[in-house]
Write an enzyme that holds these catalytic residues in place. Structure first.
Site, PDB file in Angstrom:
ATOM      1  N   CYS A   1      -0.447   4.125   2.129  1.00 32.52           N
ATOM      2  CA  CYS A   1      -0.233   3.932   3.572  1.00 32.52           C
ATOM      3  C   CYS A   1       1.224   4.199   3.948  1.00 32.52           C
ATOM      4  O   CYS A   1       1.506   4.848   4.949  1.00 32.52           O
ATOM      5  CB  CYS A   1      -0.548   2.493   3.993  1.00 32.52           C
ATOM      6  SG  CYS A   1      -2.029   1.805   3.261  1.00 32.52           S
ATOM      7  N   ASP A   2       2.148   3.683   3.167  1.00 30.14           N
ATOM      8  CA  ASP A   2       3.545   3.625   3.613  1.00 30.14           C
ATOM      9  C   ASP A   2       4.515   4.497   2.811  1.00 30.14           C
ATOM     10  O   ASP A   2       5.683   4.600   3.179  1.00 30.14           O
ATOM     11  CB  ASP A   2       4.033   2.167   3.573  1.00 30.14           C
ATOM     12  CG  ASP A   2       3.227   1.288   4.531  1.00 30.14           C
ATOM     13  OD1 ASP A   2       2.834   1.798   5.589  1.00 30.14           O
ATOM     14  OD2 ASP A   2       2.985   0.117   4.211  1.00 30.14           O
TER      15      ASP A   2
ATOM     16  N   CYS B   1       0.835  -1.207   0.000  1.00 28.31           N
ATOM     17  CA  CYS B   1       0.000   0.000   0.000  1.00 28.31           C
ATOM     18  C   CYS B   1       0.865   1.249   0.000  1.00 28.31           C
ATOM     19  O   CYS B   1       1.383   1.654   1.044  1.00 28.31           O
ATOM     20  CB  CYS B   1      -0.941  -0.001   1.198  1.00 28.31           C
ATOM     21  SG  CYS B   1      -1.999   1.450   1.250  1.00 28.31           S
TER      22      CYS B   1
END
Ligand code: NDP
Length: 308
Positions: free
Chosen positions: A137-138, A134
Site C-alpha cells: 500500500c505505502d 502494508c
C-alpha cells in the site's frame, strides 16, 4: 426476532462489495460495520492502486462511496459488532454487541484481519506518518528513501524485497538470529544488495520530528542501544484474523484464517461464507478483498436458490 436473508459482518471492501452485489441481486441484505467502519484501509491515507482512480483516492472517501453504493441498492448498514454466533443450524443465531439478537438465513463473514503492532506509543503517534503495516500500500511513497521492516517471517521478507525495489536501502529488524521465513524467501532477501539485516534487535522507539518518522532506536540482545535513520517504518510481524467467534463451527487454518472451499467463499458450514482478509493470509489487498466479496454474494445467491 428479526430474520435476515443475507447478513454481512464487516465494513471493508469485502463486506461492502458483498452488500452491493447481494442487494443489487434483490437479496435483502443487512451489513453490520464492526469495530472498524471502513476496514483496515482507513488506517492509510491515499490509495493509489485501486483500479479506476488514475489520480489515487482518499481511503475514507473510497469506503464512503462503497457504503453509499451498497445503500443505493437497498442494503441496510448498521453500527455494531457481532459478539456471538450460533451456527449449529439455519437460520443462524447472531448476537450483536448492543444485545440485539438476529436470525440469518445466510451469513457472510468479512470481519478482516488486524495487523499486529509492537505496541509502542511512538509507533501509534506516527501511524500513517511513516509507520505502516502494508508495504504494497505505502511502499511507493518511499522511492529512493531509507526504510525499516520489522519481522522475520515470510511477510517481512516479501515486503523487504518489494521495498528494496523502490527504496534506496532497507533495514530488516529481526528479533532473533534466524528468520522464521521459508528458505526460498530468505534466499531472496540474502540476494538483495540493498537489504541490511539487523539480527537480534528489538525496537525501543520510533523516532520522529513531530510530522513524520526520522528513525528508530534499537536494542540489540547484547545490550547495545543504537539509532538508525529511516523515513519509513514497516511492521510485518503478522496479522490476526478476526474469526474467533465463528470457531469451532467454521473451520480455520493453523493461523486462524477461515478455510474456504476451492475457489469459492463457502466455509465448512453450509450457508456461511467468508470474504476478504479473514480468509486470505496472502494477498490482503482492497481489490482482492472486493473481488472475494463479489464471489461471496454470488455464492449466497446460488445457496438461496438451492435452499428455497
Ligand atoms: P509469521 O507469524 O510467520 O512471522 C512473524 C514474524 O514477526 C516472526 O519472524 C516473528 O519473530 C516476528 N515477530 C512477531 N512478533 C514480534 C515482535 N513483537 N517484535 C519483533 N518481531 C516480532 O507472520 P507472517 O505474516 O510473516 O506470515 C503469516 C503466515 O502467512 C505464515 O504461515 C507465512 O508462511 C504465510 N505467508 C506466506 C507468504 C508466501 O508464501 N508468499 C507470504 C506471506 C505470508 P519470531 O520468528 O522470533 O517469532
Amino acid at each position: 426476532m428479526e430474520n435476515i436473508k443475507c447478513l454481512v459482518l464487516g465494513a471493508g471492501p469485502a463486506g461492502y462489495t458483498t452488500a452491493i452485489y447481494a442487494s443489487r441481486a434483490g437479496i435483502p441484505t443487512v451489513l453490520y460495520e464492526g469495530m472498524e467502519p471502513g476496514g483496515q484501509l482507513t488506517t492509510t491515507t491515499i490509495v493509489e492502486n485501486y483500479p479506476g482512480f488514475s489520480g489515487g483516492v482518499d481511503a475514507n472517501t473510497l469506503m464512503a462511496e462503497m457504503k453509499a453504493q451498497a445503500q443505493r441498492f437497498g442494503a441496510q448498514v448498521r453500527r455494531g459488532s457481532a459478539v456471538k454466533a450460533n451456527l449449529s443450524r439455519r437460520p443462524f443465531h447472531i448476537t450483536i454487541d448492543d444485545g440485539t439478537e438476529l436470525l440469518a438465513e445466510t451469513l457472510v463473514i468479512a470481519t478482516g484481519a488486524t495487523a499486529k503492532y509492537l505496541g509502542l506509543p511512538s509507533e501509534t503517534q506516527y501511524r500513517g506518518m511513516g509507520v505502516s503495516a502494508c508495504a504494497t500500500c505505502d511502499g511507493f511513497f518511499y522511492r529512493k528513501k531509507v526504510v525499516a521492516v520489522v519481522g522475520g517471517g515470510d511477510t517481512a521478507c516479501e515486503e523487504a524485497v518489494y521495498l528494496a525495489g523502490l527504496a534506496r536501502k532497507v533495514y530488516m529488524i529481526v528479533r532473533r538470529d534466524v528468520f522464521r521465513a521459508s528458505k526460498a524467501m530468505q534466499e531472496k532477501v540474502f540476494a538483495t544488495e540493498n537489504i541490511e539485516i539487523l539480527w537480534n534487535c528489538n525496537t525501543q522507539e520510533v523516532l520522529g520530528d513531530g510530522s513524520g518518522v526520522t528513525g528508530a532506536r534499537l536494542l540489540r540482545k547484547d545490550g547495545t542501544v543504537f539509532d538508525i535513520e529511516v523515513d519509513g517504518f514497516f511492521l510485518a510481524i503478522g496479522h490476526h484474523p478476526n474469526a474467533e467467534i465463528f470457531a469451532p463451527a467454521v473451520a480455520l487454518d493453523e493461523n486462524g484464517y477461515i478455510l474456504t472451499e476451492g475457489k469459492s467463499s463457502r466455509t465448512s458450514v453450509p450457508g456461511v461464507f467468508a470474504a476478504g482478509d479473514v480468509q486470505d493470509p496472502s494477498y490482503r489487498q482492497a481489490v482482492t478483498a472486493a473481488a472475494s466479496g463479489c464471489k461471496a454474494a454470488i455464492d449466497v445467491r446460488d445457496f438461496l436458490l438451492e435452499n428455497k
